[in-house]
Every structure is written in C-alpha cells, then in structure tokens.
Scaffold this active site. Structure first.
Site, PDB file in Angstrom:
ATOM      1  CE  LYS A  66      -4.597  -3.241  19.999  1.00 37.62           C
ATOM      2  NZ  LYS A  66      -5.989  -2.719  20.020  1.00 37.62           N
ATOM      3  CG  ASP A 123       0.881  -4.945   9.894  1.00 39.84           C
ATOM      4  OD1 ASP A 123       1.834  -4.148   9.696  1.00 39.84           O
ATOM      5  OD2 ASP A 123      -0.165  -4.593  10.454  1.00 39.84           O
ATOM      6  CG  ASP A 126       0.138   2.656   2.864  1.00 38.80           C
ATOM      7  OD1 ASP A 126       0.456   2.843   1.684  1.00 38.80           O
ATOM      8  OD2 ASP A 126      -0.918   3.108   3.350  1.00 38.80           O
ATOM      9  CG  PHE A 175      -7.776  -0.144   3.881  1.00 36.26           C
ATOM     10  CD1 PHE A 175      -6.778   0.602   4.484  1.00 36.26           C
ATOM     11  CD2 PHE A 175      -8.605  -0.918   4.672  1.00 36.26           C
ATOM     12  CE1 PHE A 175      -6.604   0.586   5.861  1.00 36.26           C
ATOM     13  CE2 PHE A 175      -8.440  -0.938   6.061  1.00 36.26           C
ATOM     14  CZ  PHE A 175      -7.442  -0.180   6.652  1.00 36.26           C
ATOM     15  CB  VAL A 176      -5.489  -5.512   2.396  1.00 33.51           C
ATOM     16  CG1 VAL A 176      -5.447  -5.443   0.873  1.00 33.51           C
ATOM     17  CG2 VAL A 176      -4.151  -5.081   2.985  1.00 33.51           C
ATOM     18  NE  ARG A 188      -6.106  -5.482  15.444  1.00 33.30           N
ATOM     19  CZ  ARG A 188      -5.336  -4.504  14.959  1.00 33.30           C
ATOM     20  NH1 ARG A 188      -4.461  -4.758  14.016  1.00 33.30           N
ATOM     21  NH2 ARG A 188      -5.460  -3.272  15.415  1.00 33.30           N
TER      22      ARG A 188
HETATM   23  P1  IMP Z   1       2.843   3.409   6.849  1.00 34.69           P
HETATM   24  O1  IMP Z   1       3.524   4.229   7.906  1.00 34.69           O
HETATM   25  O2  IMP Z   1       2.073   4.239   5.865  1.00 34.69           O
HETATM   26  O3  IMP Z   1       3.790   2.454   6.153  1.00 34.69           O
HETATM   27  O4  IMP Z   1       1.711   2.580   7.573  1.00 34.69           O
HETATM   28  C1  IMP Z   1       1.975   1.376   8.181  1.00 34.69           C
HETATM   29  C2  IMP Z   1       0.855   0.973   9.092  1.00 34.69           C
HETATM   30  O5  IMP Z   1      -0.420   1.456   8.629  1.00 34.69           O
HETATM   31  C3  IMP Z   1       0.750  -0.539   9.097  1.00 34.69           C
HETATM   32  O6  IMP Z   1       1.593  -1.086  10.084  1.00 34.69           O
HETATM   33  C4  IMP Z   1      -0.707  -0.752   9.356  1.00 34.69           C
HETATM   34  O7  IMP Z   1      -0.950  -0.729  10.734  1.00 34.69           O
HETATM   35  C5  IMP Z   1      -1.392   0.439   8.714  1.00 34.69           C
HETATM   36  N1  IMP Z   1      -1.855   0.119   7.345  1.00 34.69           N
HETATM   37  C6  IMP Z   1      -1.323   0.535   6.177  1.00 34.69           C
HETATM   38  N2  IMP Z   1      -2.008   0.065   5.122  1.00 34.69           N
HETATM   39  C7  IMP Z   1      -2.999  -0.720   5.647  1.00 34.69           C
HETATM   40  C8  IMP Z   1      -4.069  -1.510   5.050  1.00 34.69           C
HETATM   41  O8  IMP Z   1      -4.234  -1.644   3.829  1.00 34.69           O
HETATM   42  N3  IMP Z   1      -4.878  -2.154   5.927  1.00 34.69           N
HETATM   43  C9  IMP Z   1      -4.737  -2.068   7.277  1.00 34.69           C
HETATM   44  N4  IMP Z   1      -3.752  -1.351   7.865  1.00 34.69           N
HETATM   45  C10 IMP Z   1      -2.908  -0.674   7.056  1.00 34.69           C
HETATM   46 MG    MG Z   2       1.293  -2.165  11.800  1.00 35.04          MG
END
Ligand code: IMP
Ligand code: MG
Length: 203
Positions: A66, A123, A126, A175-176, A188
C-alpha cells in the site's frame, strides 16, 4: 541534540509552531524529515525527467500497495501524458521492521506487461530485497523495459545491483512514516515524511 535536516525539514515542534501537520504529525514524529512541499516539488522534477525519457511511449506504472499510494497519485498527476496504472500487493516476510526478501504475491497485476514499458513506483527502498524480487518477477513476463522510481532510498540500497532510475531523496537509515509509509498500518495519511517517535514505534 543537534539534528541534521538536509531536506529542508523541521522538528515536529517547529512544525507545530507553524501549524504544519500539527494534528496529524506533531504528536507522533520526532522530526519532519521531508515536508509536503519538498515532496511535491521533487516529484514534479522526477515527472519532468520521466516525461522526457518516455516521450511518445505507452507507459505502464506499476505501484506496490500500500506504501506507493501517495507517490503514485502525485507522480502520475504530474505527468503531461496519459499512462496506465496497475497495482501489485506483495508481502515480504520479515521480522519487525526488516524485510527478508522472501516475497509472496497477494494481488497480481491485472495488466499483461509483455512488450510494455513498465515503471515500478515505490515508496522506499531499504535493503532492496523486495525490489530485486519484484524486478526479476516482472522481467520474467517479457516486458519491453522495466525501470524503477522510488521516493526514498536508504543507504543499504546503494549497494544494490538493481538499478533505480529515479530517486526522490536519499535518506539516513532511520525508520520513517508518512506519505504512504506506515508503522503497523498507521500514519500513511501524513502529508510529510518523518521519523517516528520511539514511543509510538513499539510492537
Ligand atoms: P526492503 O525489501 O528492505 O527494501 O523493504 C522495502 C519495504 O519495506 C518498503 O516497500 C516498505 O514497505 C518497508 N519499509 C522499509 N523501510 C521502511 C521505513 O522506514 N518505514 C516504513 N516502511 C519501510
Ligand atoms: Mg512498499
């Protein structure tokens, strides 16, 4: 404590003093990292670049539910031509706030992407594990091209082998929440991106 605010952000109390996001953000954020007007102007710049790169082509925007809801809404409206918009919902198994790269499709695309120019709208990146999986999955469907646009990118993602063509802001490893990003499905609807007060970040 000295806070770095490289995106023109402000502390939550400064925001409150200006009446910005007071009701929504002031009580849950320690810092407004990126205010709403900076997000809007940056998305306008990205849209101009995307419009130039895809001029005369038939672009399919793929949003990841989302979190990408706000980016998709504002980025797509900043484009000067009509695009098709589709959504995927995926769940990445992880502990707490970290993802594992083990991904399950909860809702697949309605569109057939074969032969299409696909731009994934995200969005935040990470670890990039979710994105790597998603791009590989889309590429296996025979599109003409797959590129990625993400509003936010954390430092770990820089080491990724997946190329992110359009990045809004490189942010520190915190964490944001806000502007589509949640903690436990909340926040959100904040119009800015901020760091969550640890008192609200508990499980
Ligand atoms: P990744 O696979 O570690 O790149 O994680 C990506 C997903 O984790 C994003 O699409 C978000 O849904 C969630 N995510 C990663 N960091 C944050 C954060 O700081 N706040 C909220 N959601 C996050
Ligand atoms: Mg996401």
């Amino acid at each position: 404590m000295v806070r770095r605010r490289p995106y023109g952000g402000e502390t939550a109390s400064e925001g409150r003093a200006r009446g910005v996001d007071a009701a929504a953000a002031g009580d849950v954020l320690t810092d407004v990292l990126i205010p709403a007007d900076r997000i809007r102007s940056r998305l306008g710049e990205l849209a101009a670049q995307i419009a130039e790169d895809y001029a005369g082509r038939d672009l399919l925007l793929v949003g990841v539910l989302k979190g990408a809801m706000m980016v998709m809404a504002d980025l797509s409206r900043a484009l000067p031509f009509s695009v098709e918009i589709d959504w995927m919902a995926i769940s990445s198994y992880g502990s707490g706030t970290r993802s594992s790269g083990v991904v399950r499709i909860l809702k697949d695309l309605d569109a057939d992407v074969s032969g299409r120019d696909v731009l994934v709208v995200e969005d935040i990146i990470d670890t990039g594990l979710t994105l790597s999986w998603l791009v590989a999955n889309l590429e296996s469907r025979g599109p003409s091209s797959v590129r990625v646009c993400a509003l936010l990118r954390k430092p770990d993602a820089a080491a990724l082998d997946v190329d992110v063509s359009y990045v809004g802001f490189d942010i520190p490893d915190a964490f944001v929440v806000g502007y589509g990003l949640d903690h436990a499905q909340r926040y959100r609807n904040l119009d800015c991106v901020g760091t969550l007060d640890p008192r609200f970040a508990g499980a």
